[in-house]
Design an enzyme around this catalytic site. Structure first.
Site, PDB file in Angstrom:
ATOM      1  N   GLY A  44       8.359  35.562  -2.056  1.00 60.12           N
ATOM      2  CA  GLY A  44       7.991  34.574  -3.072  1.00 60.12           C
ATOM      3  C   GLY A  44       8.384  33.219  -2.498  1.00 60.12           C
ATOM      4  O   GLY A  44       9.528  33.044  -2.057  1.00 60.12           O
ATOM      5  N   ALA A 229       2.695  25.251  15.392  1.00 61.49           N
ATOM      6  CA  ALA A 229       3.321  25.008  16.693  1.00 61.49           C
ATOM      7  C   ALA A 229       3.185  23.553  17.133  1.00 61.49           C
ATOM      8  O   ALA A 229       3.862  23.115  18.068  1.00 61.49           O
ATOM      9  CB  ALA A 229       2.699  25.926  17.739  1.00 61.49           C
ATOM     10  N   THR A 264       5.836  34.924   8.415  1.00 63.21           N
ATOM     11  CA  THR A 264       5.920  34.907   6.943  1.00 63.21           C
ATOM     12  C   THR A 264       7.116  34.056   6.499  1.00 63.21           C
ATOM     13  O   THR A 264       8.247  34.298   6.925  1.00 63.21           O
ATOM     14  CB  THR A 264       6.090  36.333   6.381  1.00 63.21           C
ATOM     15  OG1 THR A 264       5.144  37.186   7.000  1.00 63.21           O
ATOM     16  CG2 THR A 264       5.912  36.349   4.865  1.00 63.21           C
ATOM     17  N   ASP A 268       8.270  28.039   4.122  1.00 64.67           N
ATOM     18  CA  ASP A 268       9.344  28.047   3.113  1.00 64.67           C
ATOM     19  C   ASP A 268      10.682  27.680   3.753  1.00 64.67           C
ATOM     20  O   ASP A 268      11.479  26.946   3.165  1.00 64.67           O
ATOM     21  CB  ASP A 268       9.436  29.425   2.452  1.00 64.67           C
ATOM     22  CG  ASP A 268       8.117  29.820   1.797  1.00 64.67           C
ATOM     23  OD1 ASP A 268       7.399  28.910   1.343  1.00 64.67           O
ATOM     24  OD2 ASP A 268       7.810  31.021   1.762  1.00 64.67           O
TER      25      ASP A 268
HETATM   26  O1  RIB Z   1       5.291  31.990   1.920  1.00 71.87           O
HETATM   27  C1  RIB Z   1       5.458  33.372   2.075  1.00 71.87           C
HETATM   28  C2  RIB Z   1       5.521  34.052   0.732  1.00 71.87           C
HETATM   29  O2  RIB Z   1       4.265  33.943   0.102  1.00 71.87           O
HETATM   30  C3  RIB Z   1       5.812  35.527   0.799  1.00 71.87           C
HETATM   31  O3  RIB Z   1       7.176  35.809   0.764  1.00 71.87           O
HETATM   32  C4  RIB Z   1       5.034  36.088  -0.385  1.00 71.87           C
HETATM   33  O4  RIB Z   1       5.830  36.664  -1.363  1.00 71.87           O
HETATM   34  C5  RIB Z   1       4.194  34.934  -0.903  1.00 71.87           C
HETATM   35  O5  RIB Z   1       4.689  34.380  -2.060  1.00 71.87           O
END
Ligand code: RIB
Length: 369
Positions: A44, A229, A264, A268
């Site tokens: 998330g 990158a 992933t 964030d």
């Molecule tokens: O930005 C990556 C996230 O996007 C993942 O962890 C997934 O849960 C989505 O929300």
């Protein structure tokens, strides 16, 4: 860093359980491929960013909703481990905890994600209003687009009412009402999102500045476009009394290339660490450097929230990347610039550690942290 020195960040955002598998190839329609190593862990965007902010050195309060199912225990346990304040994390009795199905390419680390929002879309304006005192006391506020739009609007309104800076990571790309922009201090799209919101394809600094100008014209003060990158483009704008907007500063922060295992949550990682650095009073460029370093570290580990780097790791790599006083020969500098290579991260083999053309060529052909 002691708790007393830490800055306070309130994050409004999503909590998901990520079910992630590595695959040698992304399947086409109707195709079955054999993948590897399933990982069930917390994700998330909101939670990932909260963990990145906490691990990079901030005190974090989370506003989120989880479901009334056994998945809910996974983010809960993580918040506890990371000492994230969960007083405003509530359970929705009628929805499942948000979930993301993720495929990670074993070669490139690139990902494809399908999100089932579940309880994330039940975060209301009231849930946000309950945290007004924490918002008013925060050093900086952070949110994304994975909770209900009413909750984001309330967050922005409370921030404006209390004179607090909000960083909006506009991901995933969804409609943003024009009324939101003047309440956003800093917006952090990636190139694809920048194009979605501005209609401008970002390929270089010139197009990045144009796209940033579109956000600024709508009322945003600072724009940071993350370019994978190719590092990060950032720009700050000033608005005169007649409403005319002009860029006062813009820069590109280059990053060192790494062999990505799992991208992933890289964005964030960037956003969480950016908030920590900005809350600590670091300059925009320096905060972007710190955040880029956190993102670089995150792609070398699997998973999303669990891949976030800790302060010690970020500081160590940051010092290596951005070590001042390092020299480079003119030819080597040109070669590095042509290849978008962050030469300060290289070990120089020339006199007194000067980075040579051979060092740059070696890095171009064998990228690694
Ligand atoms: O930005 C990556 C996230 O996007 C993942 O962890 C997934 O849960 C989505 O929300």
């Amino acid at each position: 860093m002691s708790i007393a020195q830490k800055k306070n960040i309130v994050v409004l955002g999503s909590a998901n359980v990520d079910i992630s598998a590595q695959t040698p190839v992304f399947p086409r329609d109707g195709e079955t491929v054999t993948g590897d190593t399933v990982l069930v862990s917390t994700g998330g965007k909101g939670t990932n960013q909260a963990v990145s902010a906490a691990r990079s050195g901030a005190c974090v309060t989370m506003i989120a909703r989880i479901g009334n199912d056994f998945f809910a225990d996974i983010p809960r346990a993580l918040y506890e481990r990371e000492q994230i304040d969960t007083r405003f994390v509530s359970r929705d009795p009628d929805h499942s905890t948000g979930c993301a199905l993720i495929e990670v390419h074993a070669g490139s680390g690139e990902n494809r994600i399908t999100v089932i929002p579940g309880a994330n879309m039940t975060v209301t304006a009231e849930h946000v209003a309950a945290a007004e005192a924490e918002i008013a006391a925060a050093d900086i506020l952070l949110t994304q687009m994975e909770t209900h739009p009413d909750s984001i609007q309330k967050f922005l309104e409370l921030a404006a009412a209390h004179g607090k800076k909000v960083i909006l990571n506009p991901a995933p790309a969804l409609p943003i009402p024009d009324s939101w922009y003047p309440m956003i201090d800093t917006i952090t799209p990636n190139e694809t999102e920048a194009e979605h919101y501005t209609g401008i394809t970002v390929t270089d600094d010139e197009s990045a500045l144009k796209a940033a100008g579109v956000f600024a014209a709508k009322g945003v003060r600072c724009v940071i476009i993350t370019c994978g990158a190719r590092g990060v483009f950032c720009a700050e704008f000033a608005r005169d009394e007649r409403g005319a907007v002009t860029p006062v500063f813009h820069a590109r922060i280059l990053t060192y290339r790494v062999q990505a295992l799992d991208t992933t949550g890289a964005g964030d990682a960037f956003n969480g660490a950016l908030c920590t650095a900005l809350a600590e009073g670091r300059t925009l460029v320096d905060a972007c450097r710190f955040a880029t370093t956190a993102a670089t570290l995150s792609v070398t580990k699997r998973g999303a929230a669990e891949s976030m780097a800790k302060r010690d790791e970020i500081d160590a790599l940051y010092n290596r990347f951005y070590h001042a006083g390092k020299a480079i020969t003119p030819m080597a500098r040109r070669l590095a610039q042509e290849n978008g290579l962050f030469w300060r991260a290289l070990e120089g083999t020339g006199e007194n550690g000067t980075v040579t053309e051979a060092d740059v060529k070696k890095a171009i052909h064998h990228p690694m942290v």
